[in-house]
Design an enzyme around this catalytic site. Structure first.
Site, mmCIF file in Angstrom:
data_model
loop_
_atom_site.group_PDB
_atom_site.id
_atom_site.type_symbol
_atom_site.label_atom_id
_atom_site.label_comp_id
_atom_site.label_asym_id
_atom_site.label_seq_id
_atom_site.Cartn_x
_atom_site.Cartn_y
_atom_site.Cartn_z
ATOM 1 N N SER A 272 4.353 10.328 8.096
ATOM 2 C CA SER A 272 4.617 11.382 7.114
ATOM 3 C C SER A 272 5.495 12.509 7.639
ATOM 4 O O SER A 272 5.507 12.810 8.826
ATOM 5 C CB SER A 272 3.298 11.961 6.619
ATOM 6 O OG SER A 272 2.725 11.042 5.727
ATOM 7 N N GLU B 196 -4.738 16.640 9.370
ATOM 8 C CA GLU B 196 -3.549 15.901 8.968
ATOM 9 C C GLU B 196 -2.791 16.710 7.920
ATOM 10 O O GLU B 196 -3.371 17.536 7.209
ATOM 11 C CB GLU B 196 -3.941 14.531 8.395
ATOM 12 C CG GLU B 196 -4.539 13.604 9.451
ATOM 13 C CD GLU B 196 -4.689 12.160 8.978
ATOM 14 O OE1 GLU B 196 -4.332 11.250 9.735
ATOM 15 O OE2 GLU B 196 -5.169 11.940 7.850
ATOM 16 N N GLN C 213 4.662 7.089 1.629
ATOM 17 C CA GLN C 213 4.335 6.180 2.722
ATOM 18 C C GLN C 213 4.061 4.812 2.111
ATOM 19 O O GLN C 213 3.251 4.686 1.183
ATOM 20 C CB GLN C 213 3.074 6.671 3.443
ATOM 21 C CG GLN C 213 3.295 7.863 4.339
ATOM 22 C CD GLN C 213 3.927 7.457 5.656
ATOM 23 O OE1 GLN C 213 3.294 6.885 6.509
ATOM 24 N NE2 GLN C 213 5.206 7.760 5.808
ATOM 25 N N ARG D 244 1.148 14.918 14.313
ATOM 26 C CA ARG D 244 2.061 14.318 13.310
ATOM 27 C C ARG D 244 2.187 15.160 12.035
ATOM 28 O O ARG D 244 1.481 16.138 11.858
ATOM 29 C CB ARG D 244 1.580 12.922 12.941
ATOM 30 C CG ARG D 244 0.143 12.838 12.489
ATOM 31 C CD ARG D 244 -0.247 11.396 12.113
ATOM 32 N NE ARG D 244 -1.674 11.298 11.808
ATOM 33 C CZ ARG D 244 -2.615 10.961 12.677
ATOM 34 N NH1 ARG D 244 -2.309 10.664 13.923
ATOM 35 N NH2 ARG D 244 -3.881 10.909 12.296
ATOM 36 N N LEU E 93 0.819 -1.208 0.000
ATOM 37 C CA LEU E 93 0.000 0.000 0.000
ATOM 38 C C LEU E 93 0.855 1.262 0.000
ATOM 39 O O LEU E 93 1.807 1.369 0.760
ATOM 40 C CB LEU E 93 -0.905 -0.006 1.242
ATOM 41 C CG LEU E 93 -1.758 1.254 1.464
ATOM 42 C CD1 LEU E 93 -3.155 0.870 1.921
ATOM 43 C CD2 LEU E 93 -1.124 2.191 2.503
ATOM 44 N N LEU E 94 0.494 2.188 -0.864
ATOM 45 C CA LEU E 94 1.101 3.527 -0.894
ATOM 46 C C LEU E 94 0.108 4.491 -0.272
ATOM 47 O O LEU E 94 -1.094 4.388 -0.516
ATOM 48 C CB LEU E 94 1.388 3.892 -2.354
ATOM 49 C CG LEU E 94 1.675 5.337 -2.792
ATOM 50 C CD1 LEU E 94 2.471 5.337 -4.097
ATOM 51 C CD2 LEU E 94 0.423 6.194 -2.948
ATOM 52 N N ASN E 95 0.614 5.455 0.544
ATOM 53 C CA ASN E 95 -0.246 6.603 0.857
ATOM 54 C C ASN E 95 0.516 7.900 0.690
ATOM 55 O O ASN E 95 1.074 8.092 -0.407
ATOM 56 C CB ASN E 95 -1.068 6.423 2.144
ATOM 57 C CG ASN E 95 -0.324 6.158 3.409
ATOM 58 O OD1 ASN E 95 0.448 5.226 3.498
ATOM 59 N ND2 ASN E 95 -0.546 6.966 4.412
ATOM 60 N N ASP E 96 0.569 8.757 1.653
ATOM 61 C CA ASP E 96 1.012 10.139 1.436
ATOM 62 C C ASP E 96 2.360 10.299 0.718
ATOM 63 O O ASP E 96 3.310 9.586 1.037
ATOM 64 C CB ASP E 96 1.190 10.855 2.772
ATOM 65 C CG ASP E 96 0.065 10.622 3.743
ATOM 66 O OD1 ASP E 96 -0.919 9.969 3.387
ATOM 67 O OD2 ASP E 96 0.186 11.110 4.883
HETATM 68 C C1 FRU Z 1 -2.470 10.696 6.234
HETATM 69 C C2 FRU Z 1 -1.785 9.973 7.378
HETATM 70 C C3 FRU Z 1 -0.832 10.878 8.117
HETATM 71 C C4 FRU Z 1 0.139 9.900 8.716
HETATM 72 C C5 FRU Z 1 0.257 8.866 7.633
HETATM 73 C C6 FRU Z 1 0.513 7.475 8.104
HETATM 74 O O1 FRU Z 1 -2.937 9.836 5.264
HETATM 75 O O2 FRU Z 1 -2.731 9.422 8.257
HETATM 76 O O3 FRU Z 1 -1.445 11.723 9.061
HETATM 77 O O4 FRU Z 1 1.381 10.477 9.033
HETATM 78 O O5 FRU Z 1 -0.962 8.911 6.911
HETATM 79 O O6 FRU Z 1 0.736 6.614 7.028
#
Ligand code: FRU
Length: 518
Positions: free
Chosen positions: A108, A223, A64, A168, A45-48
């Protein structure tokens, strides 16, 4: 897919079962929805987007990454570099979690160049035995070989009084002789905020206090805040969670938008600003991050996805991708977002078509595909009963299409993915709309970037953007233009996009043993 247990989710690559990562990677590679020119995870999984920075002639961009599944689990930072924001090279794992101060993920954060070295400030996520969260703000420094070394101790260890453990996503910048950072926070009263810190050296940080906005109670958590100045104005990006839908806006599970105002007063932390505006009008956009390019341009990349939702690739070993980079400017009190200039280098041989359509739909037989850019200029419309609708359908197949339409009478632009293919969170609706302002225009330009499982639409020279994942059948490759209840001139260009702009395979040394570098 059975949900993973916490024990399974919070494993490092080195703790995977023999062959587990390879099997997931093979499953991901055979997915019919792998993107062709968007940054996507090789597996997992990819996120931020994180650590976006220009350094020594190259852009560095991290994301991420949870390698061992498509839930949100142990987060790494995965690293890519680019010279033109269109072609990306694999730089492997950037940050590996699992230390004392990031035992449950390297969350992040952002990048800044100091003394010729890229510094990354990020949130170390720690869970204790009672599963209570403890956030630490950590620092890592990249050497000339691209290897990142974490500082042993966090640079911010405490959550100040008045805030919960939801604290965060530090975003750092320099102003004068000082470094500053904003951090996303939740007050004890369960409202969202952004707080400000100051440092002389990125190592010692002083808590200054909260940014004073006119949104004291706006969602339960903010966030990924990001602050920058552009064309003499102050811009605060934020991702508030817990907003209710309002007309066409805030239709997604969580929001991502900006406040535009006078430059932030760093002494008093007053930020005088206008109304919150969404950055993107589509279905899948969150956690954007900006950086400054070598010509002083402000560039933005977002996550083309949202937390806490399911997506059709979740059982195929991978999930999500990043948006294309966008360049920001300000016009008429609004942010404008245009595709980054370097993307034009991806264009293949163009096709074009000029036609006038009257209450009809026309397939454009020559132009088709699953990865391309389409530029559509609509003009000289005449409406039959004041209700004409004009636009384009793409990824057209026998049963499928994705439809983008414009109603000059109301100024309304609509993206409809109800027939796009595999459904994506239909509980949150299948159309997204916005009304252009002012609506009495004579022509409208739409720039549409289609990839195998996504679309990004830049409306009217970057006034609005719609970003969406779509999951059509690979055989749905057609394009059709339409004029409903009226006539209009269509001037269309099409450029296929090549393969090879993004790295395709997970480096073998990572699959073998989860090594950070070969
Ligand atoms: C946003 C978030 C950030 C956090 C990160 C964790 O999508 O929830 O607040 O640092 O993803 O993967």
């Amino acid at each position: 897919m059975p949900k993973m247990t916490n024990q399974q989710k919070y494993r490092l690559i080195g703790q995977a079962e023999p062959g587990e990562l390879r099997q997931l990677a093979e499953q991901a590679a055979s997915s019919i929805w792998r993107q062709q020119y968007h940054i996507q995870p090789h597996v997992g999984l990819l996120n931020d987007p994180n650590g976006f920075a220009y350094h020594n002639g190259e852009y560095h961009l991290f994301y991420q990454w949870f390698p061992l599944g498509t839930d949100h689990g142990m987060k790494y930072w995965y690293h890519l570099t680019s010279r033109d924001l269109a072609h990306w090279q694999d730089a492997g794992i950037g940050l590996e979690p699992g230390g004392r101060y990031d035992s449950h993920g390297a969350y992040s954060g952002s990048g800044i160049v100091k003394d010729g070295q890229l510094h990354l400030m990020y949130t170390g996520n720690v869970r204790d035995e009672a599963w209570t969260r403890h956030p630490y703000q950590c620092l890592a420094i990249m050497d000339d070989n691209g290897t990142l070394t974490k500082r042993e101790l966090p640079v911010i260890t405490e959550v100040p009084q008045g805030y919960t453990e939801h604290y965060r996503d530090p975003k750092v910048w320099k102003n004068g002789d000082s470094y500053w950072c904003v951090i996303g926070a939740q007050r004890e009263g369960l409202t969202g905020a952004a707080v400000l810190y100051r440092s002389p050296d990125l190592l010692h940080w002083e808590f200054e206090g909260e940014l004073k906005t006119s949104l004291p109670s706006f969602g339960y958590m903010w966030e990924c805040p990001d602050y920058f100045e552009l064309e003499g104005m102050g811009v605060l990006l934020l991702c508030p969670q817990g907003l209710e839908p309002e007309g066409d806006e805030r239709q997604n599970i969580y929001s991502s938008g900006y406040l535009l105002g006078s430059p932030l007063d760093l002494g008093t932390r007053e930020f005088q600003h206008g109304a919150f505006a969404e950055l993107d009008r589509g279905f899948d956009f969150y956690a954007p991050q900006t950086t400054e390019g070598p010509q002083g341009q402000r560039l933005l990349v977002g996550w083309m996805g949202l937390p806490d939702l399911e997506y059709p690739t979740d059982n195929q070993g991978w999930a999500h991708c990043l948006t294309l980079p966008r360049e920001l400017s300000i016009q008429g009190g609004q942010l404008r977002q245009r595709p980054a200039a370097g993307l034009e280098s991806l264009r293949g041989e163009s096709l074009s078509l000029t036609t006038r359509l009257s209450s009809e739909r026309q397939r454009w037989a020559e132009a088709q595909g699953t990865a391309y850019e389409l530029r559509l200029n609509l003009s000289s419309w005449q409406e039959a009963h004041g209700t004409g609708t004009f636009g384009v359908e793409f990824r057209v197949g026998e049963q499928e299409h994705t439809r983008l339409s414009y109603e000059p009478g109301t100024g309304r632009v609509t993206l409809d993915r109800s027939l796009s293919g595999a459904p994506v969170n239909p509980a949150y609706g299948t159309t997204r709309s916005c009304v252009l302002n002012p609506s009495n225009r004579q022509q409208l330009e739409l720039r549409v970037f289609v990839d195998v499982s996504s679309v990004e639409i830049f409306v009217g020279d970057g006034e609005e953007v719609f970003t969406a994942r779509i999951f059509p059948d690979p055989s749905s490759t057609g394009i059709a233009l339409f004029a409903d209840q009226g006539s209009a001139d269509f001037d269309v260009s099409f450029w296929p996009y090549p393969t090879g702009a993004i790295p395709r395979e997970l480096p073998e040394h990572i699959i073998e043993d989860g090594k950070v570098k070969s």
